[in-house]
Write a protein that holds these residues in place. Sequence first.
Motif, PDB file in Angstrom:
ATOM      1  N   ASN C 298      -5.778 -12.759  -8.671  1.00  0.00           N
ATOM      2  CA  ASN C 298      -5.028 -13.970  -8.994  1.00  0.00           C
ATOM      3  C   ASN C 298      -5.497 -14.915  -7.401  1.00  0.00           C
ATOM      4  OD1 ASN C 298      -2.951 -16.074  -8.121  1.00  0.00           O
ATOM      5  ND2 ASN C 298      -2.712 -15.793 -10.408  1.00  0.00           N
ATOM      6  N   ARG C 301      -9.271 -15.781  -7.432  1.00  0.00           N
ATOM      7  CA  ARG C 301      -9.551 -16.705  -8.675  1.00  0.00           C
ATOM      8  C   ARG C 301      -9.021 -18.048  -8.023  1.00  0.00           C
ATOM      9  NH1 ARG C 301      -7.594 -12.586 -13.389  1.00  0.00           N
ATOM     10  NH2 ARG C 301      -9.625 -11.730 -13.523  1.00  0.00           N
ATOM     11  N   ILE C 302      -7.679 -18.106  -7.502  1.00  0.00           N
ATOM     12  CA  ILE C 302      -7.292 -19.354  -7.148  1.00  0.00           C
ATOM     13  C   ILE C 302      -8.432 -20.046  -5.838  1.00  0.00           C
ATOM     14  CG2 ILE C 302      -5.523 -20.506  -5.714  1.00  0.00           C
ATOM     15  CD1 ILE C 302      -3.541 -19.344  -7.774  1.00  0.00           C
ATOM     16  N   GLN C 307     -17.316 -15.041  -8.422  1.00  0.00           N
ATOM     17  CA  GLN C 307     -17.210 -13.711  -9.340  1.00  0.00           C
ATOM     18  C   GLN C 307     -17.789 -12.557  -8.661  1.00  0.00           C
ATOM     19  OE1 GLN C 307     -15.633 -14.382 -12.540  1.00  0.00           O
ATOM     20  NE2 GLN C 307     -15.827 -12.479 -13.339  1.00  0.00           N
TER      21      GLN C 307
ATOM     22  N   GLN D 137     -22.010 -13.533 -16.930  1.00  0.00           N
ATOM     23  CA  GLN D 137     -22.544 -14.022 -16.062  1.00  0.00           C
ATOM     24  C   GLN D 137     -24.160 -13.714 -16.186  1.00  0.00           C
ATOM     25  OE1 GLN D 137     -21.022 -12.629 -12.474  1.00  0.00           O
ATOM     26  NE2 GLN D 137     -21.610 -14.399 -11.198  1.00  0.00           N
ATOM     27  N   VAL D 163     -15.305 -27.881 -11.264  1.00  0.00           N
ATOM     28  CA  VAL D 163     -14.780 -27.404 -10.060  1.00  0.00           C
ATOM     29  C   VAL D 163     -14.935 -25.873  -9.967  1.00  0.00           C
ATOM     30  CG1 VAL D 163     -13.117 -29.238  -9.599  1.00  0.00           C
ATOM     31  CG2 VAL D 163     -12.454 -27.409 -10.991  1.00  0.00           C
ATOM     32  N   ASP D 164     -14.964 -25.063 -11.246  1.00  0.00           N
ATOM     33  CA  ASP D 164     -14.969 -23.876 -11.206  1.00  0.00           C
ATOM     34  C   ASP D 164     -15.643 -23.340 -12.160  1.00  0.00           C
ATOM     35  OD1 ASP D 164     -14.586 -21.169 -10.189  1.00  0.00           O
ATOM     36  OD2 ASP D 164     -12.288 -21.584  -9.825  1.00  0.00           O
ATOM     37  N   GLN D 166     -15.789 -19.390 -13.987  1.00  0.00           N
ATOM     38  CA  GLN D 166     -15.438 -17.861 -13.870  1.00  0.00           C
ATOM     39  C   GLN D 166     -15.797 -17.348 -15.094  1.00  0.00           C
ATOM     40  OE1 GLN D 166     -12.350 -16.588 -11.484  1.00  0.00           O
ATOM     41  NE2 GLN D 166     -12.138 -18.456 -10.436  1.00  0.00           N
ATOM     42  N   TYR D 167     -15.955 -16.050 -15.018  1.00  0.00           N
ATOM     43  CA  TYR D 167     -16.358 -15.158 -16.072  1.00  0.00           C
ATOM     44  C   TYR D 167     -15.270 -14.122 -16.647  1.00  0.00           C
ATOM     45  CZ  TYR D 167     -20.593 -17.208 -14.303  1.00  0.00           C
ATOM     46  OH  TYR D 167     -21.505 -18.125 -13.701  1.00  0.00           O
ATOM     47  N   GLY D 168     -15.054 -14.024 -17.914  1.00  0.00           N
ATOM     48  CA  GLY D 168     -14.058 -13.030 -18.360  1.00  0.00           C
ATOM     49  C   GLY D 168     -14.546 -12.096 -19.342  1.00  0.00           C
ATOM     50  N   GLN D 174      -8.064 -11.083 -20.180  1.00  0.00           N
ATOM     51  CA  GLN D 174      -8.687 -11.392 -18.941  1.00  0.00           C
ATOM     52  C   GLN D 174      -9.014 -12.583 -18.716  1.00  0.00           C
ATOM     53  OE1 GLN D 174     -11.927  -8.620 -18.040  1.00  0.00           O
ATOM     54  NE2 GLN D 174     -12.451  -9.642 -16.202  1.00  0.00           N
ATOM     55  N   THR D 176      -7.451 -15.402 -20.366  1.00  0.00           N
ATOM     56  CA  THR D 176      -6.449 -15.731 -20.126  1.00  0.00           C
ATOM     57  C   THR D 176      -5.846 -16.003 -18.640  1.00  0.00           C
ATOM     58  OG1 THR D 176      -5.333 -14.968 -22.276  1.00  0.00           O
ATOM     59  CG2 THR D 176      -3.954 -16.084 -20.936  1.00  0.00           C
ATOM     60  N   GLU D 177      -6.090 -14.779 -17.915  1.00  0.00           N
ATOM     61  CA  GLU D 177      -5.551 -14.857 -16.572  1.00  0.00           C
ATOM     62  C   GLU D 177      -6.382 -15.649 -15.581  1.00  0.00           C
ATOM     63  OE1 GLU D 177      -2.937 -13.577 -16.572  1.00  0.00           O
ATOM     64  OE2 GLU D 177      -2.597 -11.680 -17.652  1.00  0.00           O
ATOM     65  N   ILE D 178      -7.754 -15.762 -15.995  1.00  0.00           N
ATOM     66  CA  ILE D 178      -8.581 -16.557 -15.201  1.00  0.00           C
ATOM     67  C   ILE D 178      -8.271 -17.920 -15.380  1.00  0.00           C
ATOM     68  CG2 ILE D 178     -11.045 -17.242 -15.267  1.00  0.00           C
ATOM     69  CD1 ILE D 178     -11.761 -14.339 -15.674  1.00  0.00           C
ATOM     70  N   LYS D 180      -5.514 -19.309 -16.316  1.00  0.00           N
ATOM     71  CA  LYS D 180      -4.346 -19.766 -15.621  1.00  0.00           C
ATOM     72  C   LYS D 180      -4.537 -19.924 -14.045  1.00  0.00           C
ATOM     73  CE  LYS D 180      -0.196 -17.696 -17.082  1.00  0.00           C
ATOM     74  NZ  LYS D 180       0.588 -16.724 -17.342  1.00  0.00           N
ATOM     75  N   ALA D 181      -5.267 -19.104 -13.520  1.00  0.00           N
ATOM     76  CA  ALA D 181      -5.548 -19.070 -12.056  1.00  0.00           C
ATOM     77  C   ALA D 181      -6.087 -20.309 -11.857  1.00  0.00           C
ATOM     78  CB  ALA D 181      -6.360 -17.823 -11.766  1.00  0.00           C
TER      79      ALA D 181
END
Lengths: 506, 333, 333, 290
Positions: C298, C301-302, C307, D137, D163-164, D166-168, D174, D176-178, D180-181
């Motif tokens: 977390n 990621r924040i 990655q 990725q 701004v970001d 990310q890869y899940g 996974q 979902t968590e990404i 949320k962060a």
Amino acid sequence: MNPVIQMHGIDKRFPGVHALKSVQFDLIAGEVHALMGENGAGKSTLMKILSGIYQPDGGTIRVNGAEVRIAGPRAAQGLGIGIIHQELALMPDLTVAQNIFIGREPKNRFGVLNEGKLNADAAAIFQQMKVAIDPQAEVRTLTIAKQQMVEIAKALSFRSSILIMDEPTAALNDRETDELFAIIRGLRGEGVGVVYISHKMDEIRRISDRVTVMRDGAYVGTVTAADTPIETIINMMVGRDLDQSVVDIPDLSGAEVALRVQGLNRGRVVRDVSFDLKKGEILGFAGLMGAGRTEVARVIFGADKRESGEIEVHGRAAAIRTPQDAVKAGIGYLSEDRKHFGLALGLDVRNNIGLTALDKFSDRAGRVNDSALAKVARDYIESLAIRTPSDKQEVRLLSGGNQQKVVIAKWLLRDCDILIFDEPTRGIDVGAKAEIYRLLVDLAAQGKAIIVISSELPEVLRLSHRIAVMCEGRLTGILPGGPATSQTEIMRLATQRDMASEGALT
Amino acid sequence: MTATVPAASPLNRLKASGAQQKLLAFASLIVLLIFFSIASENFLQTSNIIAILQATSVNGVLAIAATLVIITGGIDLSVGTLMTFTAVVSGVVLTFWGMALPFGILAAIGMGAFCGLISGTLIARMKIPPFIATLGMMLILKGLSLVISGTKPIYFNDTPSYPELSTGSLVGKLIPALPLPNGVLILFLLALFISWVLNRTVLGRYTFALGSNEEAVRLSGVNTDGWKIAIYALAGGICGIAGLLISSRLNSAQPALGLGYELDAIAAVVIGGTSLAGGRGSILGTIIGALIMSVLLNGLRILSVAQEWQTVVTGLIIIAAVYADMLRRRRAG
Amino acid sequence: MTATVPAASPLNRLKASGAQQKLLAFASLIVLLIFFSIASENFLQTSNIIAILQATSVNGVLAIAATLVIITGGIDLSVGTLMTFTAVVSGVVLTFWGMALPFGILAAIGMGAFCGLISGTLIARMKIPPFIATLGMMLILKGLSLVISGTKPIYFNDTPSYPELSTGSLVGKLIPALPLPNGVLILFLLALFISWVLNRTVLGRYTFALGSNEEAVRLSGVNTDGWKIAIYALAGGICGIAGLLISSRLNSAQPALGLGYELDAIAAVVIGGTSLAGGRGSILGTIIGALIMSVLLNGLRILSVAQEWQTVVTGLIIIAAVYADMLRRRRAG
Amino acid sequence: QDKIYIPMISKGFQHQFWQAVKAGADKAAAELGVEVTFEGPDTEAQVDRQIDMLSAALAKKPAAIGFAALDSQAAIPLLKQAQEAGIPVIAFDSGVDSDIPAATASTDNLAAAALAADKMAELIGGAGKVALVVHDQTSRTGIDRRDGFVNQIAAKYPDIEIVDIQYGAGDQLQSTEIAKAILTAHPDLKGMFGANEGSAIGVLNAKKESGRSDLIVIGYDSGAAQKAAIIEGSMNGAITQNPVGIGYETVKAAVAASKGEAVEKNIDTGFFYYDKTNIDAPEIAAVLYD
Ligand SMILES: Nc1ncnc2c1ncn2[C@@H]1O[C@H](COP(=O)(O)OP(=O)(O)OP(=O)(O)O)[C@@H](O)[C@H]1O
Ligand SMILES: Nc1ncnc2c1ncn2[C@@H]1O[C@H](COP(=O)(O)OP(=O)(O)OP(=O)(O)O)[C@@H](O)[C@H]1O
Ligand SMILES: [Mg+2]
Ligand SMILES: [Mg+2]
């Protein structure tokens, strides 16, 4: 006569235990110096310091007059110090020869092993020891006694000038002990200094020149073996005299048979074994190494599969297929190999004691009544004088003899009608031994049926109401107990090889 | 107690050497081969057998590395991503830096050995449990592969001979009827070599000894830490070979590949009869284990078994193969 | 021979109970929390803390299951796919068969326990090594999940209250300021319960004893096989709870998910100080281990760490956390 | 007995997208009376596994092969082998760097993601922060969808900041968590793009769990959950390809090629943007799947 080893003011603490309190010890070249003391007195710890396994918290060590710090096993070897550990330190997956020469394999410049020389060298050592062990056998397939022989061979192969033997004969029978003593005498002749630890009092007389006694981690004194009576040494060890009673055979003619074994077979190690055991009786099992006594016990107990034969408990056929069945039928078995079969070394004393009888300490929901268990455990710690800082100490941190007492406590707690003790006093000091003998006699007096398997003939003679002798998997005879039976007679049956296997069973 | 040492009978020696057990382990493989040959005429073609062998080469090499570590009583979860990492390193050396092929090969194997050395040091000197040390390595290497490759595959277009490493056929040049790819040849040669190392050298002896009773070895005055590090480094170097094989087969270093390969490698080792408890095992067994896995997958594919069922059947057969092996061993003694 | 038992001082008692060590194990977690709180102002908000806890719930529950098995000296690679399988079973019961919610819950937990029972039987009775038995189970369950779901996610649209299982908040209803999701509540309650089982019941006692020396336990007349099977079944039932949590959170049973979750679970267990050799471990440690992993992910990621670097850092920190823990334990004696 | 046999080696198997491709292939197989099998590796990273699958498929001496290459070059030696054996290859989903394939049935992921970027810009009013949750990725589809979106924003919408990214792994939990962060880190985020079904659902879950009902969400592909979210309004819209069409056209072309008939070299199966307003339109409904 210059001492090769001088240890002075050695101090060692473990969490909760002050194991050595300013201990002194010296060793002269060409002597056998016995180190005596009760279980947990600190003998092994002192020797582990000398062989570089532990570092002392205080004190000095001199080797050949020069003060040294022994940083590790390799450093000890460099100083010519070799050790046979009390707990076997072998690699079970390797062969005998590979174990003996671990770290010193014959090899060429590129690290390629010369396996032929390795095996030949090992064979030569066994030749010298007069022991029949195949250098190419995997160690895991050997009995403890043979493994002990491998340890001895390994220590000999170092050609050390100082050799420490921590209870080398704990797993050996008389004949093997004789062979070992012959070897030790040979070494002494060559000027090797030998430190010899044993709980077998008779050996001290036979092999040692001087005796140092320790008690409770402290140095008590050093005496010459030849002119000190055993009683004095025992007194130095335990601080009192022991009663030296002989076996008192009760009249069991009216007693009912508790265990009847008929025609038991398992491969070549148990062949057509039959015997009866009455309530209140102590039946001794004697025999040479590998005679099959342990196997008989394991088969009765359901630890190994039985190929044929019947077992009756209290007159009723018992279908014993697993140890669980055996325990349900009221049979307990205390194994000769506490490390592998007796103890969960990572658990504490309390839970090891409780292992056989957790059902008695739990309610129907499966909750363990820990305070009751703790109380029982503390009672046993007290009654068996188990040296441990608390009942929560991990068993692996106890001295060898105290571990053995934990195993005994475990089976006492289970309260079986029939108890099989396989080498119950292995590694146990004289004082405790006397206590355990008294315990066994008491148990028998309470009506329990008891089998004692022991490689120490004096022990068999001291305890047994009758003596069963085995050779090569067969029961070669059952002799009466007491002074009527001599050691020679037992040895005759123990070496009665395959011919005339009938007839011998009287 | 007489002093004669019982002469080991040939049978006993065979038993002791474990050869018997290994021969028996073939059985599951043979059963599979026979079954698939009957079930599909396409199975037993030279080209398919070669395809199976080739499919075994990477997993087989990784499994050899895993065998070494497992015999010491450890485990190496990083074999898959280390393979990838070395492939990427080879790509960097050959494609980014434009160096000659031998440098790429050296770089991959050297980097593999170096990473193994680090894992070994973490385990032996810092006493970090192998599972954690190599799990950490697995993640670190996975990330680094992406970092140094720029998250893109690296192609070996400047080194036209690169694919030859694995897909060319030296054997085929000598015996045209047997176009065995070099990858398979390398697997077999490596297996022979590591078998030899395990059975005939000091390193091999300590590999078994460490797995059998590390404390006893240490008490014998052996520098256990040093040897353990050497074994992990050797295993790492072998992963470097796997990296070369896979990247030359794909003519590219795929930076995202490798995760999950460790389980396949460990499975091959265990199916091959090496115990996860350490102390015992053999390279021959591992190769058989790896072959069982590829034959199974190839056969199921050739039979066009639905993919979800392929997975189920693979699971069942892995259990069955090990169980059969256990039964046989128990009967054998 | 005196029989005095030295009275345990309070400090010694604390040491012996392992409480000290457990308290110290928090340290890595605290360090991470402090670091991320400083690095990002967004980290230390109630909502994010709750998000972290929620992200821990599934892995935490799986790790509890894995802890039980690992303490016995075994390993369970099937926890991830068993979770998926139970989720699919719950989907079949609730959506395909249209039964009421309690049946879905019972079916998932029951099926989990049943599969655990099978793994346990393979291991205890058929003596198949845990690694292989559960690897086989992992593959079988992965395949079966796809088969019985028809390779499609199953949605719980007929059971509107299903998502509440995990994302609703009983605590929030009582204490509005603390909207702790039920999934987290379930994780904590389960952890307490299994902790209690491990430390206070016969099952727990045997779990440790089996891991310490199975043969000695067997020779004490204990039905080791039966207890081992029971432990695997309990672990399976716990995976069923994880299956409910994940499927209610996603409001669907995703048949393809689950692979790789076993490594995360085992990592949490080992980071938490449970030894893979068996015989020692704690649920509290496992929960801390799982928290370390989610806090780390977390936080990274924040901070929008790329990655590939997230992976590298995770690997490094796993190693560092375990190393720090080792150092502390060694110092504590 | 001798039905024409066509194995399809895909990039995946378990994901709904690939199941939809399979459905299309099965449909064509039924219509044309041929036999089709369908398989793919667990993840889009497993290039070598796919090669092994291709090689087993070749051993079966098929009439033609459908192949969705994970790497545009890695399979070329095997494709040459197929060519020598006279087995026509139809590429689907994405092409290979070679002219061996007789035809390529694919979607232009770059263009499709660019369309998503346009829609995103429109929905957030041309300015503000957005983020991406992508499934992979390194895989072609992951890279194309990411780059298509990012490049379009960079080229046309200077006021929008990405701004970001990310890869899940397409794993819903996974992702979902990404997501949320990312929402925690960027409280002022206006929109999020989920680059495949799993990523999109993850973004959607995060939006729900974080209570950010104002967040603009654009997804990719379809599936029951995504469709429901669009109808209900929690997802603003999504790009869909035509997976059923890809499968169908691939088999059709393969059958034709195996008979030696001429096939069109590039079969564009198209893509669409769909939202609440057009989800029921026939041409959209036809390409969506559950
Ligand atoms: N590593 C350790 N940690 C804690 N306590 C220990 C450790 N090693 C030994 N002890 C304790 O130190 C004391 C001395 O043990 P030691 O093994 O030296 O006894 P010993 O005289 O050899 O006894 P035995 O005759 O039973 O072998 C014992 O109380 C033992 O429990
Ligand atoms: N684990 C084993 N593997 C192979 N052979 C064994 C094993 N255990 C015992 N044996 C063999 O079985 C026979 C009987 O051994 P057992 O241990 O029963 O003898 P014992 O009379 O109890 O002697 P000991 O004094 O050695 O305990 C011996 O020949 C021994 O070598
Ligand atoms: Mg001792
Ligand atoms: Mg014996």
